[in-house]
Design a protein around this motif. Sequence first.
Motif, PDB file in Angstrom:
ATOM      1  N   GLY A 294       0.890  -1.148  -0.116  1.00 51.82           N
ATOM      2  CA  GLY A 294       0.291  -0.598   0.372  1.00 51.82           C
ATOM      3  C   GLY A 294       0.468   1.015  -0.432  1.00 51.82           C
ATOM      4  N   CYS A 295      -0.043   2.507   0.641  1.00 46.46           N
ATOM      5  CA  CYS A 295       1.059   3.772   0.528  1.00 46.46           C
ATOM      6  C   CYS A 295       0.278   4.611   1.616  1.00 46.46           C
ATOM      7  CB  CYS A 295       1.349   4.447  -0.720  1.00 46.46           C
ATOM      8  SG  CYS A 295       1.561   5.631  -0.446  1.00 46.46           S
ATOM      9  N   SER A 296       1.147   4.736   2.307  1.00 50.12           N
ATOM     10  CA  SER A 296       0.783   5.620   3.824  1.00 50.12           C
ATOM     11  C   SER A 296      -0.075   6.624   3.264  1.00 50.12           C
ATOM     12  CB  SER A 296       1.614   5.771   4.735  1.00 50.12           C
ATOM     13  OG  SER A 296       2.769   6.426   4.442  1.00 50.12           O
ATOM     14  N   LEU A 297       0.735   7.958   2.519  1.00 49.96           N
ATOM     15  CA  LEU A 297       0.407   8.613   2.121  1.00 49.96           C
ATOM     16  C   LEU A 297      -1.474   8.561   1.087  1.00 49.96           C
ATOM     17  CD1 LEU A 297       0.805  12.134   1.094  1.00 49.96           C
ATOM     18  CD2 LEU A 297       2.403  11.221  -0.585  1.00 49.96           C
TER      19      LEU A 297
ATOM     20  N   ILE B  67      -0.803  11.649  -7.361  1.00 53.56           N
ATOM     21  CA  ILE B  67      -1.377  10.220  -7.729  1.00 53.56           C
ATOM     22  C   ILE B  67      -1.193   9.034  -7.091  1.00 53.56           C
ATOM     23  CG2 ILE B  67       0.892  10.046  -8.907  1.00 53.56           C
ATOM     24  CD1 ILE B  67      -0.384   8.424 -11.569  1.00 53.56           C
ATOM     25  N   ASN B  68      -0.115   9.449  -5.632  1.00 49.55           N
ATOM     26  CA  ASN B  68      -0.514   8.596  -4.894  1.00 49.55           C
ATOM     27  C   ASN B  68      -1.700   8.132  -3.770  1.00 49.55           C
ATOM     28  OD1 ASN B  68       2.431   9.225  -5.287  1.00 49.55           O
ATOM     29  ND2 ASN B  68       3.293   8.928  -3.324  1.00 49.55           N
ATOM     30  N   CYS B  69      -2.995   7.830  -3.945  1.00 48.91           N
ATOM     31  CA  CYS B  69      -3.654   7.972  -3.214  1.00 48.91           C
ATOM     32  C   CYS B  69      -4.759   6.930  -3.920  1.00 48.91           C
ATOM     33  CB  CYS B  69      -4.372   9.677  -4.266  1.00 48.91           C
ATOM     34  SG  CYS B  69      -5.647   9.669  -5.866  1.00 48.91           S
TER      35      CYS B  69
ATOM     36  N   ALA C 173       0.550  12.752   4.540  1.00 51.76           N
ATOM     37  CA  ALA C 173       2.061  12.875   4.827  1.00 51.76           C
ATOM     38  C   ALA C 173       2.436  11.227   4.070  1.00 51.76           C
ATOM     39  CB  ALA C 173       2.659  13.530   5.340  1.00 51.76           C
ATOM     40  N   CYS C 174       4.054  11.277   3.662  1.00 54.48           N
ATOM     41  CA  CYS C 174       4.830   9.867   3.388  1.00 54.48           C
ATOM     42  C   CYS C 174       4.844   9.335   4.761  1.00 54.48           C
ATOM     43  CB  CYS C 174       5.537  10.414   2.010  1.00 54.48           C
ATOM     44  SG  CYS C 174       6.558   8.542   2.541  1.00 54.48           S
ATOM     45  N   MET C 175       5.123   8.737   4.811  1.00 55.69           N
ATOM     46  CA  MET C 175       5.978   8.174   6.497  1.00 55.69           C
ATOM     47  C   MET C 175       7.384   7.917   5.890  1.00 55.69           C
ATOM     48  SD  MET C 175       5.062   4.458   5.591  1.00 55.69           S
ATOM     49  CE  MET C 175       5.973   3.092   7.188  1.00 55.69           C
TER      50      MET C 175
ATOM     51  N   ASN D  76      13.880   2.534   3.952  1.00 57.83           N
ATOM     52  CA  ASN D  76      12.886   2.232   2.999  1.00 57.83           C
ATOM     53  C   ASN D  76      11.330   1.799   2.854  1.00 57.83           C
ATOM     54  OD1 ASN D  76      14.819   0.419   1.399  1.00 57.83           O
ATOM     55  ND2 ASN D  76      15.640  -0.638   2.967  1.00 57.83           N
ATOM     56  N   CYS D  77      10.777   2.360   1.783  1.00 61.94           N
ATOM     57  CA  CYS D  77       9.977   2.227   1.782  1.00 61.94           C
ATOM     58  C   CYS D  77       8.728   0.736   2.206  1.00 61.94           C
ATOM     59  CB  CYS D  77       8.632   2.748   0.783  1.00 61.94           C
ATOM     60  SG  CYS D  77       7.495   2.123   0.414  1.00 61.94           S
ATOM     61  N   PRO D  78       8.566   0.681   3.737  1.00 64.37           N
ATOM     62  CA  PRO D  78       8.097  -1.073   3.959  1.00 64.37           C
ATOM     63  C   PRO D  78       7.209  -1.737   3.228  1.00 64.37           C
ATOM     64  CG  PRO D  78       6.977   0.583   5.375  1.00 64.37           C
ATOM     65  CD  PRO D  78       8.191   1.619   4.527  1.00 64.37           C
TER      66      PRO D  78
HETATM   67 FE1  SF4 Z   1       4.037   5.870  -0.490  1.00 61.01          FE
HETATM   68 FE2  SF4 Z   1       5.550   7.022   0.521  1.00 61.01          FE
HETATM   69 FE3  SF4 Z   1       6.150   4.083  -0.006  1.00 61.01          FE
HETATM   70 FE4  SF4 Z   1       6.109   6.437  -1.684  1.00 61.01          FE
HETATM   71  S1  SF4 Z   1       7.492   5.691  -0.373  1.00 61.01           S
HETATM   72  S2  SF4 Z   1       5.053   4.428  -1.597  1.00 61.01           S
HETATM   73  S3  SF4 Z   1       4.599   7.994  -1.045  1.00 61.01           S
HETATM   74  S4  SF4 Z   1       4.487   5.622   2.009  1.00 61.01           S
END
Ligand code: SF4
Length: 334
Positions: A106-109, A134-136, A192-194, A285-287
């Motif tokens: 997924g994506c925290s944002l 677009i991150n939605c 916001a992005c984590m 890193n983005c988990p």
């Molecule tokens: Fe979402 Fe941030 Fe990961 Fe990009 S880096 S996918 S904005 S959580």
Amino acid sequence: MIDINKAKLNLLSSGFLNIHIDSNLDLFKEINILKEKKNAVILAHYYQDSDIQDIADFIGDSLALAQKAEQTNADIIVFAGVHFMAETAKILNPSKKVLLPDLNAGCSLSDSAPPALFKLFKDKYPNHIVITYINCSAGIKALSDIICTSSNAEVIINSLPKDQKIIFAPDKNLGSYLNKKTGRSMVLWNGACMVHEIFSLEKIVKLKIRHPKAKVISHPECEENILSISDFIGSTSELLKFTKLNESKEFIVVTEPGILHQMQINKPNKVFIPAPPNNSCACNNCPHMKLNTLEKLYLCMEYELPELILDEALRTASKKPIERMLQISKDHGL
Ligand code: SF4
Ligand code: 13P
């Protein structure tokens, strides 16, 4: 040979099952065979693991990936990225099969903007055009007028009359950066992005003292204090381009470290230092992005699961603002 059925693979993608893959299997070779056999294309974001980037047909930022997804002739799009990216590919390609190696990526944002709450927020600001990053989710896209990415946001905002009232969502950091750049006062959603909100200013300043010639380059999802000390700010593809063209030999890279792979490939003699977060971890890193692995990529291509499925009414409603973004980008040579 792997002995699993589709139900097991769904469990695998939810993290409930640990499938053993024969260690003698050459996954690069097997994935290439599957690609050919199934007329599949692998699209990968710069934040993916290096081995996924190496086997991908195309690597890019969010805009380039959406453009590629719109243009492809493949029957199957394998999206090595996160859910909203694969969802965008599906919105643009209803007749194609879109696969995501791990459906939980997924994506925290994106999660920071639930559609029902956003609808209430939007209703408070009549006469505002809604521009969303677009991150939605597709639900948020369906409530939007135009989508943007960090590569085209400025162009998209500037394409509207100066006095046009705008709501910008979901990233408040990108939104306030864009307010400064464009001289607007867009109403911002508080998301916001984590990954980008936990970079440590103190550690970056210390790195800069140790590497005085290094350029600090940051993604606009970072907080204002980080952006204010940066030499260059841009989307992943813009950061990559900057490291290619700028004469500096050292860069402190303030975004998800997956991007370093392409930077290093392009400029093997330059030094790229990943900026550290404000916790005990050395890297940031983005988990979500890192849930995808080469093994899951192989399994999803073999079994054509997990597949991204989207309600048709939601798909049509969320397509319009994406098409507007693609058209404005095209008109401006992006
Ligand atoms: Fe979402 Fe941030 Fe990961 Fe990009 S880096 S996918 S904005 S959580
Ligand atoms: P871009 O690659 O479009 O700059 O987006 C960065 C990002 O956070 C994607 O999740």
